[in-house]
Design a protein around this motif. Structure first.
Motif, PDB file in Angstrom:
ATOM      1  N   ASP A  25       0.854  -1.195   0.000  1.00 35.07           N
ATOM      2  CA  ASP A  25       0.000   0.000   0.000  1.00 35.07           C
ATOM      3  C   ASP A  25       0.888   1.243   0.000  1.00 35.07           C
ATOM      4  O   ASP A  25       1.251   1.764   1.048  1.00 35.07           O
ATOM      5  N   PHE A  26       1.238   1.715  -1.192  1.00 32.91           N
ATOM      6  CA  PHE A  26       2.126   2.862  -1.301  1.00 32.91           C
ATOM      7  C   PHE A  26       1.430   4.185  -0.982  1.00 32.91           C
ATOM      8  O   PHE A  26       2.069   5.232  -0.991  1.00 32.91           O
ATOM      9  N   THR A  27       0.119   4.153  -0.672  1.00 33.15           N
ATOM     10  CA  THR A  27      -0.540   5.372  -0.200  1.00 33.15           C
ATOM     11  C   THR A  27      -0.233   5.605   1.271  1.00 33.15           C
ATOM     12  O   THR A  27      -0.465   6.688   1.782  1.00 33.15           O
ATOM     13  N   ASN A  28       0.320   4.599   1.944  1.00 38.17           N
ATOM     14  CA  ASN A  28       0.702   4.703   3.348  1.00 38.17           C
ATOM     15  C   ASN A  28       2.146   5.212   3.413  1.00 38.17           C
ATOM     16  O   ASN A  28       3.061   4.535   2.952  1.00 38.17           O
ATOM     17  N   PRO A  29       2.372   6.410   3.980  1.00 37.35           N
ATOM     18  CA  PRO A  29       3.727   6.960   4.034  1.00 37.35           C
ATOM     19  C   PRO A  29       4.725   6.040   4.754  1.00 37.35           C
ATOM     20  O   PRO A  29       5.903   6.019   4.409  1.00 37.35           O
ATOM     21  N   ALA A  30       4.277   5.269   5.737  1.00 38.01           N
ATOM     22  CA  ALA A  30       5.173   4.355   6.446  1.00 38.01           C
ATOM     23  C   ALA A  30       5.690   3.258   5.524  1.00 38.01           C
ATOM     24  O   ALA A  30       6.769   2.711   5.747  1.00 38.01           O
ATOM     25  N   ILE A  31       4.942   2.945   4.484  1.00 36.95           N
ATOM     26  CA  ILE A  31       5.385   1.963   3.490  1.00 36.95           C
ATOM     27  C   ILE A  31       6.212   2.656   2.405  1.00 36.95           C
ATOM     28  O   ILE A  31       7.289   2.194   2.040  1.00 36.95           O
ATOM     29  N   LEU A  32       5.748   3.774   1.884  1.00 43.80           N
ATOM     30  CA  LEU A  32       6.405   4.426   0.757  1.00 43.80           C
ATOM     31  C   LEU A  32       7.753   5.049   1.112  1.00 43.80           C
ATOM     32  O   LEU A  32       8.702   4.955   0.332  1.00 43.80           O
TER      33      LEU A  32
END
Length: 106
Positions: free
Chosen positions: A23-30
């Motif tokens: 989920d690249f909409t999640n800053p913690a992932i991106l």
């Protein structure tokens, strides 16, 4: 997901659950990734029998170091991060396996 795989009655069959994309909409992932890439997937495995695997393995050399019997594992493919695993994924995985069993090797 990880507790469910560990407790699953999979008997003689291996089970794999692959998530289509992170989920690249999640800053913690991106944030830790160089780019958003749909090929970056997360796969969770529950193996029918434990396999003795090195904790650290680098595809450019020979496996080495301590080994551990692996029956449940998580693989984050196409790692486009500067170093180590994505911190958000590392937190979840280390909660279930312990921090010593999380490695960011290719």
């Amino acid at each position: 997901m990880l507790p469910a795989l560990r407790e699953a009655p999979y008997g003689t069959e291996d089970i794999a659950v692959a998530f289509y994309s992170l989920d690249f909409t999640n800053p913690a992932i991106l944030d830790p990734y160089w780019v958003e890439d749909g090929r970056t997937v997360l796969a969770c495995y529950a193996l029918a029998t434990a396999q003795l695997r090195p904790v650290d393995f680098n595809s450019t050399g020979e496996p080495g170091g301590p080994t551990h019997p692996v029956q449940t594992c998580v693989v984050n493919t196409f790692k486009l991060v500067d170093r180590g695993p994505c911190p958000a994924i590392e937190q979840v995985v280390s909660r279930h396996f312990g921090y010593a069993l999380v490695c960011g090797q290719t």
